[in-house]
Write a protein that holds these residues in place. Structure first.
Motif, short mmCIF file in Angstrom:
data_model
loop_
_atom_site.label_atom_id
_atom_site.label_comp_id
_atom_site.label_asym_id
_atom_site.label_seq_id
_atom_site.Cartn_x
_atom_site.Cartn_y
_atom_site.Cartn_z
N GLU A 93 89.55 123.12 19.18
CA GLU A 93 89.84 121.73 18.85
C GLU A 93 90.97 121.19 19.72
N ASN A 94 91.98 122.02 19.95
CA ASN A 94 93.11 121.58 20.77
C ASN A 94 92.69 121.33 22.21
N VAL A 95 91.76 122.16 22.71
CA VAL A 95 91.25 121.96 24.06
C VAL A 95 90.63 120.57 24.19
N ARG A 96 89.87 120.15 23.20
CA ARG A 96 89.27 118.81 23.23
C ARG A 96 90.35 117.73 23.17
N LEU A 97 91.38 117.98 22.37
CA LEU A 97 92.48 117.02 22.27
C LEU A 97 93.20 116.87 23.61
N ILE A 98 93.48 117.99 24.26
CA ILE A 98 94.16 117.98 25.56
C ILE A 98 93.33 117.21 26.58
N ALA A 99 92.03 117.50 26.61
CA ALA A 99 91.14 116.84 27.57
C ALA A 99 91.05 115.34 27.28
N ASN A 100 90.94 114.98 26.01
CA ASN A 100 90.83 113.57 25.65
C ASN A 100 92.07 112.79 26.07
N GLN A 101 93.25 113.37 25.83
CA GLN A 101 94.48 112.66 26.16
C GLN A 101 94.67 112.54 27.67
N THR A 102 94.28 113.58 28.40
CA THR A 102 94.42 113.52 29.86
C THR A 102 93.41 112.56 30.46
N ALA A 103 92.19 112.56 29.94
CA ALA A 103 91.18 111.61 30.41
C ALA A 103 91.64 110.18 30.13
N ALA A 104 92.22 109.96 28.95
CA ALA A 104 92.73 108.62 28.60
C ALA A 104 93.86 108.21 29.54
N LEU A 105 94.69 109.17 29.95
CA LEU A 105 95.76 108.88 30.91
C LEU A 105 95.18 108.41 32.24
N LEU A 106 94.17 109.11 32.73
CA LEU A 106 93.56 108.72 34.00
C LEU A 106 92.91 107.34 33.90
N ASP A 107 92.26 107.06 32.77
CA ASP A 107 91.70 105.73 32.57
C ASP A 107 92.80 104.67 32.56
N LEU A 108 93.92 105.00 31.92
CA LEU A 108 95.06 104.06 31.87
C LEU A 108 95.60 103.80 33.27
N LEU A 109 95.69 104.84 34.09
CA LEU A 109 96.20 104.68 35.45
C LEU A 109 95.27 103.83 36.31
N THR A 110 93.97 103.91 36.07
CA THR A 110 93.05 103.05 36.82
C THR A 110 93.22 101.58 36.43
N GLN A 111 93.59 101.36 35.16
CA GLN A 111 93.76 99.98 34.69
C GLN A 111 95.12 99.40 35.09
N GLU A 112 96.18 100.18 34.87
CA GLU A 112 97.53 99.66 35.05
C GLU A 112 98.07 99.83 36.47
N LYS A 113 97.63 100.88 37.17
CA LYS A 113 98.15 101.16 38.51
C LYS A 113 97.08 101.04 39.59
N GLU A 114 95.89 100.65 39.20
CA GLU A 114 94.75 100.50 40.11
C GLU A 114 94.44 101.79 40.86
N LEU A 115 94.70 102.91 40.20
CA LEU A 115 94.40 104.21 40.79
C LEU A 115 92.90 104.34 41.04
#
Length: 314
Positions: A117-139
């Motif tokens: 379960e923690n593995v899924r949590l880690i992946a979800n939070q990191t994926a959300a970070l990358l999505d956030l960086l594409t939105q806020e930093k145009e990564l």
């Protein structure tokens, strides 16, 4: 239980307690969760940041910034010496890049169901970070390179599957592990569908069962590495030595990126390499600057000690 046995058991528990304290600076509580750090060539130290709009505002990331995300293995943290060495090597070879460290030490548990379960949590939070960086930093996701060791390799695959903004440019799995128990989804391991380019380096039984990527490198036979066979302890120790060889091979490759180390022969098996049944007309090089269009299975022979890279046929 006699006095002598009580004393022996007490001493054993005391020794284990001392070892635990020495090995781990703190115990996982689960309360802290995933911690993200950014590292740049300009900054002398890593900087912790939150995966929020405010948290990523100060990150020096733009559309053309190369971003490498490193995900450590099970029972590790981002403060392991190999991660520090790899980070320094990456920032030296690409001074304008940003390295993001994913630290999930506080979510480590011996319980396999909870860890799953923690593995899924880690992946979800990191994926959300990358999505956030594409939105806020145009990564641009094409500029993102995930590097995951062991369980971190499997987590990287899940991250690649759960990013919503598009497909990650590259994932490098360092002896990426296979799920401990039957997974509810084929998306819970690293495979070729998780990024535009998925590269594996397999060096031990831990990574031998994970699905193929686009380019699959095998250090020697992919099971037991030269120099690890001299250990006099059980196979678990030999496997651990071989497992970590994938990490040290990547560090060596990055530190010497422009030399194109670890020449590897395209072949069906290590046995055919050994019996010279492969002509090695097609080769690739493990590292940052491999031939991205030359896909398949490749084998490289290595030395027992650093430097591990050796020429083909030697």
């Amino acid at each position: 239980m006699d006095v002598r046995r009580v004393a022996l058991v007490s001493a054993l528990f005391a020794l284990l307690a001392v070892i635990a304290v020495k090995l781990y600076p703190y115990y996982p509580s689960g309360r802290v969760g995933v911690v993200f750090y950014s590292c740049t060539k300009e900054s002398q130290n890593r900087e912790e940041f939150k995966a929020t709009i405010e948290g990523v505002a100060s990150l020096k990331i733009g559309p053309s910034t190369p971003v490498t995300v490193i995900v450590h293995g099970y029972t590790e943290s981002s403060f392991r010496s190999w991660i520090i060495d790899l980070t320094n090597a990456l920032l030296t070879i690409e001074p304008s890049s940003v390295v993001i460290l994913v630290d999930y030490w506080d979510l480590t548990t011996l319980s396999r169901p909870y860890m799953a379960e923690n593995v899924r949590l880690i992946a979800n939070q990191t994926a959300a970070l990358l999505d956030l960086l594409t939105q806020e930093k145009e990564l641009r996701l094409s500029k993102v390179h995930l590097i995951g060791f062991s369980l971190g390799g499997r987590i990287s695959g899940i991250i690649g599957d759960r990013v919503k903004a598009g497909k990650i440019g590259r994932i490098t799995g360092l002896d990426a592990s296979y799920p401990w128990a039957k997974s509810p989804s084929s998306a819970e391991f690293l495979d070729a569908s998780d990024a535009e380019l998925v590269v594996n380096m397999r060096t031990s039984p831990v990574g031998s069962q994970s699905p193929p990527g686009h380019i699959d490198f095998y250090g020697n036979d992919g099971l037991l590495q030269p120099g690890c066979d001299k250990w006099y302890f059980p196979n678990a120790i030999k496997n651990t030595c071989s497992h970590y060889r994938s990490v040290f091979m990547l560090i060596e490759a990055v530190q010497n990126a422009h030399k194109r180390l670890f020449p590897s022969c395209s072949c069906e098996s290590w046995e055919k390499i050994q019996t010279k049944l492969c002509d090695c007309q097609v080769i690739n090089h493990f590292g940052l600057y491999l031939d991205e269009n030359t896909h398949g299975t490749f084998y490289c022979a290595t030395n027992a000690e650093s430097p591990y890279s050796r020429p083909l046929g030697v």
